[in-house]
Design an enzyme around this catalytic site. Structure first.
Site, short mmCIF file in Angstrom:
data_model
loop_
_atom_site.label_atom_id
_atom_site.label_comp_id
_atom_site.label_asym_id
_atom_site.label_seq_id
_atom_site.Cartn_x
_atom_site.Cartn_y
_atom_site.Cartn_z
N TRP A 1 13.75 -28.69 -6.18
CA TRP A 1 13.61 -29.92 -6.95
C TRP A 1 12.62 -29.71 -8.10
CZ3 TRP A 1 14.64 -34.35 -9.08
CH2 TRP A 1 13.61 -35.18 -9.54
N ASP B 1 20.71 -18.19 -0.53
CA ASP B 1 20.18 -19.57 -0.52
C ASP B 1 21.23 -20.53 0.00
OD1 ASP B 1 19.09 -22.07 -1.16
OD2 ASP B 1 18.20 -21.34 -3.01
N HIS C 1 16.22 -19.52 0.32
CA HIS C 1 15.77 -20.54 -0.63
C HIS C 1 14.26 -20.54 -0.85
CE1 HIS C 1 15.82 -24.30 -2.85
NE2 HIS C 1 14.92 -24.80 -2.02
#
Length: 361
Positions: free
Chosen positions: A134, A308, A340
């Site tokens: 994010w 990921d 990730h």
């Protein structure tokens, strides 16, 4: 044979170049009223160095001192801060409730907060903006809207937040799980983590699994008045949080979810994520890929784990495609043999090398 003892970890062990430093300064910055959102921030490295604004993941995550170790402390002035409702910022979902923590908590607010923090800390020129997951989304939005303030973008684990991206992570085969738990009926992260997926899906009743994110959001939006209801909400928040925390690592630490299993963190993390996801990250469709032309003078460096499962590699591919189409190809594009998490060994090495090699501001 003790197979558990033979398991290797993909997490960082000795890959760090720089030692853990002490914060030069810490503080809170009030950025809004009614409610009074205050951001917690820390500064590391060289007080006179090139500024780096570090944007954490989630939405709903938080910073930790270890995140300052990607940067040469003799060269960089590193700013870590917890976004609205997160970590040590105030208010939080866990301590103050979602009515306060989620109010005035949108992508527009977070972009404005970065500028407020810049000003409060006396950053007047360009700065490096470093974000993962994010944080990569927020970094891209910030840079597209404020290219004149960004010397370079360093992005890890690209997250574009399209509906298909969220369905891959949260929906998968949930609709058919009750009768075909191991059927590959839809693409999704569950394919690689079937037992962890089972724990995540089974929090939701079978008849509600056609929209897992919606079902979880309904639990988070409830205002339980009984101990049973509060326990149900906490169970859902921890399940949501642990699912993401577990699949963030290519080789998960199955017995120890870390902060993702802690009640206070999980309540804030899960509810902020669900809040942003239910509102399409408060972005227009394709706002990022359509807007990358604004980055013509901003070097973009990308590191993405090939394995990921939170943000599959295709998201980085989409971003690179958009940058190329806009005539602003990435300055660096590294695909590591990692998952990730920013704390996987190869990813740590790649990000540190990029920061060491950047032209000076």
């Amino acid at each position: 044979m003790d197979f558990a003892a033979l398991r290797k970890t993909s997490k960082v062990t000795t890959e760090w170049t720089y030692p853990q430093g002490q914060a030069l300064r810490t503080g809170w910055l009030r950025v809004d009223t009614a409610p009074d959102h205050e951001l917690y921030w820390e500064e590391y490295g060289n007080a006179d160095g090139e500024p780096v604004m570090f944007l954490h993941g989630g939405p709903g995550g938080a910073c930790a001192p270890v995140m300052s170790r990607f940067f040469d402390p003799a060269r960089y002035r590193v700013i870590l801060f917890d976004q609205r409702g997160c970590g040590q910022s105030r208010p939080t979902v866990a301590a103050d409730g979602p009515e306060k923590a989620l109010a005035h908590n949108t992508t527009d607010h977070l972009v404005a907060d970065i500028n407020a923090l810049r000003e409060a800390l006396g950053i007047t020129g360009k700065m490096h903006v470093f974000g993962g997951s994010w944080g990569s989304t927020l970094a891209l939005v910030y840079a597209i809207r404020n290219p004149e303030k960004v010397a370079s973008l360093i992005l890890r684990g690209i997250f574009l937040g399209r509906q298909e991206d969220l369905l891959y992570m949260y929906q998968g085969n949930a609709a058919t799980f009750e009768t075909q738990p191991y059927a590959l009926t839809e693409p999704g992260a569950y394919i690689t983590y079937p037992e962890e997926w089972k724990a995540f899906v089974e929090v939701i009743a079978p008849e509600q699994r056609g929209d897992i994110m919606g079902a979880y959001k309904a639990i988070f939006d409830s205002r339980p008045s009984t101990d049973e209801g509060r326990e149900r909400q906490l169970q859902a928040a921890v399940a949501w949080s642990v699912w993401e925390g577990t699949i963030s690592n290519m080789i998960p630490a199955a017995a120890d979810p870390g902060k993702f299993g802690e009640a206070a963190f999980a309540l804030s993390f899960a509810q902020i994520e669900a809040h942003f996801f239910a509102n399409d990250l408060f972005l227009k469709p394709d706002e990022i890929t359509d807007g990358v032309g604004a980055l013509k003078d901003v070097p973009v460096h990308i590191v993405h784990g090939r394995f990921d499962q939170v943000c599959p590699l295709t998201q980085a591919s989409r971003l690179v495609q958009a940058l190329n189409a806009a005539g602003t190809p990435p300055a660096t594009y590294v695909r590591t043999d990692a998952g990730h998490s920013a704390m996987e060994g190869q990813t740590v090495l790649a990000l540190t090398a990029i920061m060491d090699g950047l032209p000076r501001i």
